[in-house]
Enzyme design. Sequence first.
Site, short mmCIF file in Angstrom:
data_model
loop_
_atom_site.label_atom_id
_atom_site.label_comp_id
_atom_site.label_asym_id
_atom_site.label_seq_id
_atom_site.Cartn_x
_atom_site.Cartn_y
_atom_site.Cartn_z
N THR A 1 0.84 -1.19 0.00
CA THR A 1 0.00 0.00 0.00
C THR A 1 0.87 1.24 0.00
O THR A 1 2.03 1.21 0.43
CB THR A 1 -0.93 0.03 1.24
N PRO B 1 0.00 4.80 4.67
CA PRO B 1 0.49 4.33 5.98
C PRO B 1 -0.63 4.11 6.98
O PRO B 1 -0.47 3.36 7.94
CB PRO B 1 1.43 5.46 6.44
N ASP C 1 -8.22 -4.96 -1.87
CA ASP C 1 -8.99 -4.18 -2.83
C ASP C 1 -10.37 -3.96 -2.21
O ASP C 1 -10.91 -4.86 -1.56
CB ASP C 1 -9.12 -4.90 -4.17
N GLY D 1 -12.40 9.35 0.16
CA GLY D 1 -13.24 8.67 -0.81
C GLY D 1 -14.71 8.92 -0.57
O GLY D 1 -15.15 10.07 -0.39
N ASP E 1 -16.49 8.17 2.01
CA ASP E 1 -16.84 8.21 3.43
C ASP E 1 -17.93 9.24 3.76
O ASP E 1 -18.80 8.96 4.59
CB ASP E 1 -15.61 8.49 4.29
N LYS F 1 -13.84 4.54 13.19
CA LYS F 1 -14.04 3.94 11.86
C LYS F 1 -13.35 2.59 11.76
O LYS F 1 -13.93 1.61 11.27
CB LYS F 1 -13.52 4.89 10.78
N ARG G 1 -12.42 -3.05 6.09
CA ARG G 1 -11.03 -3.51 6.10
C ARG G 1 -10.69 -4.12 7.46
O ARG G 1 -10.02 -5.16 7.54
CB ARG G 1 -10.08 -2.36 5.78
#
Length: 207
Positions: free
Chosen positions: A6, A9, A61, A167, A169, A187, A193
Amino acid sequence: MLRYVTTNPGKVREAEEYLGEGVSQLDYDYTEIQSDDLGTIAARGAREAYRHAGEPTLVDDAGLFVRALDGFPGPYSSYAEDTIGVERTWELAREEDDRAASFRCVLAYCDGEGFDASPDPVDVDDRVAAAAAGPEADDDRETLPVKLFEGRVRGTLVEPRGEGGFGFDPIFEHEGATFAEMDEAEKNAISHRGRALAKFAEWHAER
């Protein structure tokens, strides 16, 4: 050492919450194939990253799936964000009676070895993924199995709210708050994720 592929971080920090300090960031630009399936995309990336690094790799992804839009933008979420944008995506959903949506994430793990049977699927079809990547990416190397772990969180699309996150969110509401209204810890505690990482961490501890 587990290498999380990725450029973000923040994803590595989230992974460390589940995996401890045995994970490090790998900034590697793998080939992102076009597919309607998150698992196929992530599996192809994990194989390529493993062949590059020679160490166990983890690739994710993710996408926003809107039920009334037949799952759009789904695996094309990043492209949709860059082209039509968050506001336009909301405008498309606003006209629908059903605004149900989900964020989904698939983690793909490759370490060059096979896997014992478990509820989580294994992607072994290297040929299909290679063909999707184009003839220049195809080769005769041994197929590498990839273990897949999926996480999802269900919610509703709403008018944009909140200043945090990234994005889509701001338009994704879960239990009364958008992801953009939550701090990072809130979150991560319920994210797609995070749920995929929890499954992976439990399995990886016994690997």
